[in-house]
Enzyme design. Sequence first.
Site, PDB file in Angstrom:
ATOM      1  N   SER A  11       0.866  -1.488   0.039  1.00 12.18           N
ATOM      2  CA  SER A  11      -0.164   0.004   0.020  1.00 12.18           C
ATOM      3  C   SER A  11       0.695   1.396  -0.006  1.00 12.18           C
ATOM      4  O   SER A  11       0.548   2.174  -0.203  1.00 12.18           O
ATOM      5  CB  SER A  11      -0.963  -0.038   1.217  1.00 12.18           C
ATOM      6  OG  SER A  11      -0.164  -0.179   2.466  1.00 12.18           O
ATOM      7  N   HIS A  29       2.059   4.793   4.574  1.00 12.97           N
ATOM      8  CA  HIS A  29       1.504   5.359   3.690  1.00 12.97           C
ATOM      9  C   HIS A  29       1.703   6.785   3.316  1.00 12.97           C
ATOM     10  O   HIS A  29       1.632   7.239   2.170  1.00 12.97           O
ATOM     11  CB  HIS A  29      -0.331   5.655   4.210  1.00 12.97           C
ATOM     12  CG  HIS A  29      -0.600   4.217   4.340  1.00 12.97           C
ATOM     13  ND1 HIS A  29      -1.968   3.977   4.780  1.00 12.97           N
ATOM     14  CD2 HIS A  29      -0.461   2.825   3.834  1.00 12.97           C
ATOM     15  CE1 HIS A  29      -2.284   2.791   4.663  1.00 12.97           C
ATOM     16  NE2 HIS A  29      -1.352   2.122   4.063  1.00 12.97           N
TER      17      HIS A  29
END
Length: 317
Positions: A202, A256
């Site tokens: 991610s 992230h």
Amino acid sequence: MQRSLVGQGPLAGRLGSLQRRCGRGLRRLRQSGGVATGARCLSACGGAAVFASITGSSGSPDSGSSNPKLPNRGGSSKPSSSSSGKGPLDFGSPLRRCTDGLLVLNCLMFVLQWASKDALMLWGAKINSAIAAGQVWRLLTSSFLHTGAIHLLINSHTLATIGPHVELIAGGSRFMAVYLAGALAGTSASFLLTPAPSVGASAALFGLGAALGVFYWRHRASMGRRSEVMLQQLGLTLAINMAYSLASKRIDNWGHIGGMVGGAAVSWLLGPKFTRLPNGQIADTPPLPVMAYRPPGGAVDGGSGGAGGLRLVRGTS
């Protein structure tokens, strides 16, 4: 240990619209007789074709459709995606080979991880003490491992949604540069700012999303309303993801954030950065032009004729 990216609904709709627009543009290019038969040239000119399609022949947003011609570079002819019943950005299309390669690699790594009874994950996960001891490969390998099938499916869906559009716009080389930069920056931020071990793609996916945002932000004056809408949808998707991430203790938020910063920085430096010249040609002039699209001979050639002419191929440097 889980890093995931969810809430892709609003963005997926806009990217679906972009996919259809790209398909129409590529069909017009084929019908014009100027499109190259080689898949490499199609990929190299894809981003500029999107820019030309959106900005129109006059260079202003929504000014009508242009009909840019790409040079026929020869080479081995390959069946077009339309002849096989697939869209230009469907799985197996030559315009998304890097995306498909990453999807296959992530699945293969998950199978190997299962076959090794998670020994592979222990060997490649982001574990701070191991990285500090010299196992620096974990800064990259952790982005190709997942905690379970659901984690893999979520990230694979996100990659299949965003990846083809970034690859079409930027080209395969810049796509991979953004993906790897997002992965490394995300894992590095996680290593520096949180002790928890982590795996997952991610961070790299946040890097791709950031690169898409950089493209539309950079060209907002030329693309007008379409750029504004895409930026709004990207912002909404980011807000949904960050809200979900903050609500879960199992999400690596620093990964992230690091992935977004890394992807945005590389995209800003490497481009693409398109401008339409007075003779109708399109130039790609990012701050670091090492992967920029280039015209034959290394200089813009206005000889292909008329506004909307497009003579861009992959640079060799």
